[in-house]
Design an enzyme around this catalytic site. Sequence first.
Site, mmCIF file in Angstrom:
data_model
loop_
_atom_site.group_PDB
_atom_site.id
_atom_site.type_symbol
_atom_site.label_atom_id
_atom_site.label_comp_id
_atom_site.label_asym_id
_atom_site.label_seq_id
_atom_site.Cartn_x
_atom_site.Cartn_y
_atom_site.Cartn_z
ATOM 1 N N SER A 186 0.755 -1.230 0.075
ATOM 2 C CA SER A 186 0.046 0.040 0.114
ATOM 3 C C SER A 186 0.752 1.365 0.108
ATOM 4 O O SER A 186 0.324 2.421 -0.362
ATOM 5 C CB SER A 186 -0.895 -0.186 0.932
ATOM 6 O OG SER A 186 -0.250 -0.125 2.476
ATOM 7 N N HIS A 214 -5.545 -4.049 -1.773
ATOM 8 C CA HIS A 214 -5.339 -3.095 -3.062
ATOM 9 C C HIS A 214 -5.328 -3.686 -4.533
ATOM 10 O O HIS A 214 -5.163 -2.870 -5.437
ATOM 11 C CB HIS A 214 -4.185 -2.181 -2.908
ATOM 12 C CG HIS A 214 -4.237 -1.397 -1.565
ATOM 13 N ND1 HIS A 214 -4.574 -0.174 -1.634
ATOM 14 C CD2 HIS A 214 -3.702 -1.581 -0.200
ATOM 15 C CE1 HIS A 214 -4.718 0.513 -0.449
ATOM 16 N NE2 HIS A 214 -4.272 -0.510 0.460
ATOM 17 N N LYS A 244 -12.430 -0.321 -0.694
ATOM 18 C CA LYS A 244 -11.453 0.189 -1.440
ATOM 19 C C LYS A 244 -12.220 0.270 -2.889
ATOM 20 O O LYS A 244 -13.208 1.235 -3.115
ATOM 21 C CB LYS A 244 -10.272 -0.233 -1.270
ATOM 22 C CG LYS A 244 -9.593 -0.097 0.194
ATOM 23 C CD LYS A 244 -8.129 -0.453 0.100
ATOM 24 C CE LYS A 244 -7.566 -0.899 1.516
ATOM 25 N NZ LYS A 244 -7.564 0.467 2.449
HETATM 26 N N1 PMP Z 1 -5.132 -4.438 4.414
HETATM 27 C C1 PMP Z 1 -4.492 -3.641 3.523
HETATM 28 C C2 PMP Z 1 -3.322 -4.074 2.763
HETATM 29 C C3 PMP Z 1 -4.922 -2.469 3.931
HETATM 30 O O1 PMP Z 1 -4.314 -1.349 2.999
HETATM 31 C C4 PMP Z 1 -6.092 -2.212 4.642
HETATM 32 C C5 PMP Z 1 -6.556 -0.503 4.523
HETATM 33 N N2 PMP Z 1 -5.881 0.485 4.932
HETATM 34 C C6 PMP Z 1 -6.864 -3.146 5.111
HETATM 35 C C7 PMP Z 1 -6.116 -4.419 5.037
HETATM 36 C C8 PMP Z 1 -7.870 -2.946 5.950
HETATM 37 O O2 PMP Z 1 -9.164 -2.936 5.285
HETATM 38 P P1 PMP Z 1 -10.464 -1.999 5.871
HETATM 39 O O3 PMP Z 1 -9.954 -0.551 5.619
HETATM 40 O O4 PMP Z 1 -11.531 -2.382 4.848
HETATM 41 O O5 PMP Z 1 -10.322 -2.343 7.293
#
Ligand code: PMP
Length: 396
Positions: A186, A214, A244
Site C-alpha cells: 500500500s 489493493h 476500497k
Molecule cells: N489490508 C491492507 C493492505 C490495507 O491497506 C487495509 C486498509 N488500509 C486493510 C487491510 C484494512 O481494510 P479496511 O479498511 O477495509 O479495514
Amino acid sequence: MTSKALQSFLTDNINDLKERGLYNEIDPIEGANGPLVKLDGKTKINLSSNNYLGLATDDRLKETAKAAVDSHGVGAGAVRTINGTMDLHLELEEKLAEFKGTDAVISYQSGFNCNMAAISAVMDKNDAILSDELNHASIIDGCRLSRAKIIRYNHSDMDDLRAKAKETVESGDYNKVMIITDGVFSMDGDIAKLPEIVEIAEEFDVITYVDDAHGSGVLGKGAGTVKHFGLQNKVDFQMGTLSKAIGVIGGYVAGKTELIDWLKVRSRPFLFSTAVSPADAAASTKAVDLLIESTDLNDKLWKNSNYLKNGLKKLGFDIGNSETPITPCIIGDEKATQKFSKRLYEEGVYAKSIVFPTVPRGKGRVRNMPTAAHTKDMLDDALDAYEKIGKELGLI
Ligand code: PMP
C-alpha cells in the site's frame, strides 16, 4: 476523575508526538469522497482516497443502498451466527465467490478485522508465520493475535523467503507454517511476487494467505492479484476488502468450502460482532455485479493511472517501484515531504504526505491515488501543481 497515571501517559505521549512532527491531524471532508473533495470550504482534486473505481459515490450503488434500507432497515440486528445473517449477506458472499472464482466466501465488517479474524482462526502458538516486512498493520496484528511464531522476511526477497521457509519447516518445531503477503503493497504500489511465493509454498507444503485489499478491483481485470498471475486454486486465503475498489465497507476471505466453513465457526468477529448493515451488503453486491458485467471502470482506472504516472515521471519525479495506481512521489526528507504536500493542498491538490514510521526514515513521499472517476482535466491540473511546486522547492 482521570487517574494521574493515565493523565501523564496521555499528555507526555501526545506532546512527544507533536514535538517530533508525528501527531496526525485529521482533515474532515465536507461531503462525499469523490474525485473532488471539499475541505475547509474549498474544493480540491482528491488524490488521497482508495475509492479506485469511483464506486463510493456511484448512483447505482446509492439507489441499491436506499432500496435495502427500505426493505431491510438500517441495522442487521445481531451477529451473523445468532440472527444477523440476512439474505443480503448471503447474496454478497455468493457474488464474491463468483467474482473471485472460489468455492465460497465469508464476509466481515472490515478488512482490518477480517485479517485479525482469519489468521487467528487458523494459526496458533504451535505454528509459524512467514510475513513480508512491509505487510499491512492488520496482518501484523492478526499474526500477533494468533500467538504463532512470526518470522519476517525482507520485502519481496524470494531468496530470503525460501531460506526461512526451508529452515522453519525443516526445524520440525511447528505444526503448520503460513506465508502471508499483501498482494499490492500500500505504500509503494508494487505487486507481490506471487508465482515464486506459490512455488516456495508448494515446495515446503505451507499455507498461503494473500491480502488483496489493493489488488481487488484493480489487477486481473478487477478479480485481483491471484487472477492477475493466473494462480486461482493455488492460494489458500484470498483476503479482500469492500472498502476500497468496491467503495463500501467490509472485508472477506475467498477460498475452499471447508476453510470458509471453519472460519464461520471459529472467527471471533463473525461470532461476536454485529454483521454489516443491509445497505452496505446490498451496495457491495451491486458493485461486484458491475465489475463482473464490465471492465469499463477498471480500464478507466488504468488509463488515468498510467496518465498520471507518466506525467509525474516526465516532470522528473521519482515514483519508486510502483506497478499499480498507488503512485508515491518520493521526496525523501520528512519535512520537505510535508511541505510539498502542504503546498499542493494550497494549490488545490489533496495528496497526503506519508513519512516515518509508516515508511522508512528518509523515504518520505506524497502518495497519489488516481481513480476511474478523475477526468483528464483534473489530472492535468494536478500535474500543473506538481510542476509548479517541484520547481519552487528545487526538486525538479
Ligand atoms: N489490508 C491492507 C493492505 C490495507 O491497506 C487495509 C486498509 N488500509 C486493510 C487491510 C484494512 O481494510 P479496511 O479498511 O477495509 O479495514
